[in-house]
Design a protein around this motif. Structure first.
Motif, PDB file in Angstrom:
ATOM      1  N   UNK A  80       1.253   4.004  -2.882  1.00  0.00           N
ATOM      2  CA  UNK A  80       1.035   5.426  -2.609  1.00  0.00           C
ATOM      3  C   UNK A  80       2.145   6.253  -3.245  1.00  0.00           C
ATOM      4  N   UNK A  81       3.377   5.760  -3.163  1.00  0.00           N
ATOM      5  CA  UNK A  81       4.511   6.494  -3.741  1.00  0.00           C
ATOM      6  C   UNK A  81       4.451   6.462  -5.260  1.00  0.00           C
ATOM      7  N   UNK A 102       1.771   6.302  -7.119  1.00  0.00           N
ATOM      8  CA  UNK A 102       0.721   7.242  -7.538  1.00  0.00           C
ATOM      9  C   UNK A 102       1.233   8.677  -7.448  1.00  0.00           C
ATOM     10  N   UNK A 103       1.858   8.980  -6.342  1.00  0.00           N
ATOM     11  CA  UNK A 103       2.387  10.327  -6.138  1.00  0.00           C
ATOM     12  C   UNK A 103       3.421  10.672  -7.215  1.00  0.00           C
ATOM     13  N   UNK A 111       0.818  -1.191   0.000  1.00  0.00           N
ATOM     14  CA  UNK A 111       0.000   0.000   0.000  1.00  0.00           C
ATOM     15  C   UNK A 111       0.866   1.262   0.000  1.00  0.00           C
ATOM     16  N   UNK A 112       1.915   1.202   0.810  1.00  0.00           N
ATOM     17  CA  UNK A 112       2.803   2.368   0.880  1.00  0.00           C
ATOM     18  C   UNK A 112       3.553   2.552  -0.429  1.00  0.00           C
ATOM     19  N   UNK A 115       9.237  12.374   4.809  1.00  0.00           N
ATOM     20  CA  UNK A 115       9.039  10.963   4.434  1.00  0.00           C
ATOM     21  C   UNK A 115       9.741  10.026   5.411  1.00  0.00           C
ATOM     22  N   UNK A 116      10.907  10.435   5.868  1.00  0.00           N
ATOM     23  CA  UNK A 116      11.696   9.548   6.716  1.00  0.00           C
ATOM     24  C   UNK A 116      10.996   9.293   8.048  1.00  0.00           C
ATOM     25  N   UNK A 117      10.214  10.255   8.550  1.00  0.00           N
ATOM     26  CA  UNK A 117       9.517  10.012   9.815  1.00  0.00           C
ATOM     27  C   UNK A 117       8.215   9.240   9.626  1.00  0.00           C
ATOM     28  N   UNK A 118       7.827   8.986   8.374  1.00  0.00           N
ATOM     29  CA  UNK A 118       6.641   8.156   8.155  1.00  0.00           C
ATOM     30  C   UNK A 118       7.077   6.692   8.207  1.00  0.00           C
ATOM     31  N   UNK A 119       6.134   5.756   8.240  1.00  0.00           N
ATOM     32  CA  UNK A 119       6.530   4.340   8.285  1.00  0.00           C
ATOM     33  C   UNK A 119       7.127   3.822   6.973  1.00  0.00           C
ATOM     34  N   UNK A 120       7.290   4.681   5.967  1.00  0.00           N
ATOM     35  CA  UNK A 120       7.850   4.222   4.688  1.00  0.00           C
ATOM     36  C   UNK A 120       9.274   3.727   4.882  1.00  0.00           C
TER      37      UNK A 120
END
Lengths: 373, 316
Positions: free
Chosen positions: A7-8, A10-11, A3-4, A213-218
């Motif tokens: 998401x990237x 698509x972005x 999913x992640x 981005x780095x602080x997200x769960x990616x």
């Protein structure tokens, strides 16, 4: 995970969509390169304009000139009174060379069976000069064989002593387009995937969004995979663009299997994507990424045999060229398209491309793990 | 609006505990052996000038930067070891605007929501709420590039709370934003704090610091004072503050600065703030000094110290 990554992806497609200029560049690169290489960068010699200085004005001299005219290599563009007039025409670029037939040519040929003819070529472009030179000699030799046969009263249909039957395989008309256009697949794939991947990652660093981005769960892997996928699509689109235009417009024959070609191109993407990642791990700005990409791409193109045969390079450079992944891709692409060979005949280069891909990806991954995104 | 200490203590204890935290970049010590704690549900202000170590501390708390030494616990997780778990439960607004300018408002929210694994239906609802909260109703399809300062800031805050985090780290969130927008932004922070979120915010605006439940002053990598704004003003100030109105403030400033008994003399517009050990004796001394240089005093009163007075007194 999926999913992640999605998401990237698509972005990333949105970014591409919002930047119409890059979008146009990515789709026009193949067209522009095809036109340039298909038309401008050809080394074929055809209808080279030459001048004639005929001091003899005899039947044999006219017969020799007809032989030259009959070959497709030359067009007789001017008859000139003397050599200095010929020289000035060549100087001005009107003519690329000339034939000088001395006075007494016909008489000498009649009496002794020997005569001299001068041939000059504009050597500023060595590869054209080379071809013109060989062509001029070939025409002269054919004519001279004919003269010998006449003197010996042998019928012209009779067999000469040694008959060398030259036959060109794979590219019988020896069109450089057939050689250049398949090569383009390798270079355009490299350009799109390496440069665009590097730019896409460095851009986040330049924008400062990487911090968010780095602080997200990616995870770094998800980020890289998500960023790379759109460019893989574009690379394949470009590849198909080249194949379609190449076949339909430039009449490049595809003798091998197209699915094999696509599979092996995908294999090569591993290498060029890894190179893009490596660049992005070094470059801080998009400009730096551009420079680094060209720094890799230009020597690759020259050392890969894209323009010049690797065999003609000095030994040392040939060894360096073994380290250029593009070289193996060109062997594969030209092999499949022109020779119609399959996997068994391409084992060496396929193995090389696989190795390059694995090693470079590992190095890129190690660098990312060490420094973070 | 500001809740009492007792309310805060009733909540579930500490959100952040930092002990002996140090960060060195080569010879330079950016953060020098600091210790502090943040209570759950409070707005904790990290106040200091540029380059004092605020951003370095936040980045270490998020696990973006390895500390040279020290212990950090965020929401009962050890950092950097368990930074992954912390990141799922925290929101972060970095100093630089960090949304994608070439994406629309809605696309930015959708992207960050997906990345945080917010379920689609919930994400749609949250996006709508946040667009309203940021005052961007009806502008969801506008490119983020075209938003001006205040809206960007509120949208960035919205993106940081999309996944409903327990703690928010905001690094100078209102830098370069106009006063009205800053006020609106702080109103949002209060709302979030009322919902039980812990907010760790750095700033160098003194007026914003007044809005925090508790503060830590950081200067050159060291924490020089901690406490609520009231406590700091009452306990961290040695001496009193006199506010003086004169006809020629520049001249008065020059003359008062020559006297070592006044620990701090500063100009606030047309008024002077003078920190003195004890107000009664100082009055006569000031009158005398200023009279000698021909400056007449129209008013002189003892005022409660501002946070700025406290900060300046502490870093001397």
């Amino acid at each position: 995970m999926l999913r992640r990554t999605l998401a990237i992806v698509i972005k990333e497609f949105r970014h591409i969509q919002r930047d119409p200029r890059s979008l146009a560049v990515m789709f026009l690169i193949p067209v522009v390169q095809l036109v340039l290489l298909g038309y401008a960068a050809t080394t074929d010699v055809q209808y080279l304009p030459i001048g004639v200085v005929d001091y003899d004005h005899s039947l044999p001299s006219r017969s020799l000139l007809n032989a030259y005219r009959a070959s497709d290599y030359f067009t007789i563009a001017a008859y000139l009174p003397d050599e200095s007039a010929l020289r000035s025409e060549v100087d001005r670029g009107k003519l690329r060379g000339g034939i000088i037939i001395p006075a007494g040519y016909g008489r000498d040929l009649e009496k002794t069976g020997k005569a001299q003819v001068g041939f000059v070529v504009d050597g500023s472009d060595p590869s054209i000069a080379q071809t013109a030179f060989s062509a001029a000699q070939a025409v002269g030799q054919a004519k001279s064989a004919e003269v010998v046969r006449q003197r010996l009263h042998i019928a012209s249909e009779a067999e000469p002593g040694i008959d060398v039957r030259a036959r060109v395989w794979y590219n019988p008309e020896m069109r450089s387009q057939n050689f250049m256009i398949p090569g383009l697949i390798g270079t355009v794939l490299t350009l799109i995937t390496m440069l665009m991947t590097a730019l896409a990652i460095v851009r986040e660093r330049e924008w400062g969004t990487i911090e968010q981005l780095v602080v997200t769960p990616v995870k770094p892997l998800e980020l890289v995979v998500g960023k790379v996928i759109p460019y893989i699509f574009i690379a394949f689109w470009d590849l198909i663009e080249i194949l379609v235009i190449g076949v339909w417009w430039f009449k490049v024959p595809i003798r091998g299997s197209v699915p094999l070609l696509l599979q092996l191109s995908a294999l090569y993407l591993m290498t060029s994507l890894a190179l893009g990642l490596l660049i992005s791990s070094v470059a801080n700005t998009q400009q730096e990424a551009m420079f680094l990409s060209y720094f890799i791409l230009l020597p690759s193109i020259f050392l890969s045999g894209f323009f010049f045969p690797v065999e003609a390079m000095p030994k040392a450079l040939q060894l360096v060229s073994d380290l250029v992944p593009l070289k193996y891709v060109l062997i594969i692409v030209r092999g499949v398209i022109l020779k119609g060979v399959g996997l068994p005949d391409l084992q060496g280069p396929v193995l090389a491309v696989t190795l390059f891909g694995i090693v470079l990806l590992l190095v890129a991954a190690a660098r990312f793990r060490k420094q973070g995104i | 609006m500001v809740r009492s200490m007792n309310d805060l203590m009733d909540d579930a204890g500490f959100a952040v505990i930092v002990e002996g935290l140090t960060k060195k970049f080569g010879d330079f010590t950016a953060v020098d052996d600091i210790a502090f704690h943040v209570l759950r549900g409070e707005i904790f202000g990290f106040l200091g000038p540029n380059g004092s170590g605020k951003t370095t501390t936040i980045r270490m708390l998020l696990g973006l930067l390895m500390p040279t030494e020290g212990q950090m616990t965020v929401l009962d997780f050890q950092v950097p070891g368990q930074a992954e778990q912390v990141r799922l439960r925290c929101g972060y607004m970095s100093q630089k605007f960090s949304l994608y300018e070439d994406l629309t408002v809605a696309e930015n929210l959708r992207f960050f929501g997906r990345v945080y694994g917010v379920p689609p239906r919930r994400l749609r609802r949250r996006s709508r709420e946040i667009i309203v909260m940021a005052g961007l109703a009806g502008r969801g399809n506008e490119l983020t590039r075209n938003l001006s300062g205040g809206w960007r800031q509120r949208l960035a805050l919205g993106a940081a709370i999309l996944h409903d985090p327990d703690i928010l780290f905001l690094d100078e969130p209102t830098a370069g934003v106009d006063p009205v927008s800053r006020r609106q932004f702080w109103d949002l922070l209060y709302t979030l704090a009322d919902q039980g979120k812990t907010i760790f915010v750095t700033t160098h605006y003194m007026d914003e610091a007044e809005n925090c439940h508790r503060l830590a002053f950081i200067h050159r990598g060291r924490i020089v004072a901690t406490g609520s704004p009231q406590t700091l003003k009452q306990t961290q100030m040695s001496g009193e503050v006199l506010e003086i109105e004169v006809d020629c403030p520049e001249e008065a400033l020059r003359s008062l600065k020559t006297d070592p008994t006044f620990t701090e003399v500063a100009l606030y517009g047309r008024r002077l703030h003078v920190v003195v050990p004890e107000a009664v004796g100082a009055r006569a001394q000031i009158q005398h000094l200023l009279g000698a240089v021909g400056v007449s005093v129209s008013r002189m009163v003892v005022i409660p110290p501002s946070l700025e007075d406290v900060f300046i007194a502490r870093v001397r």
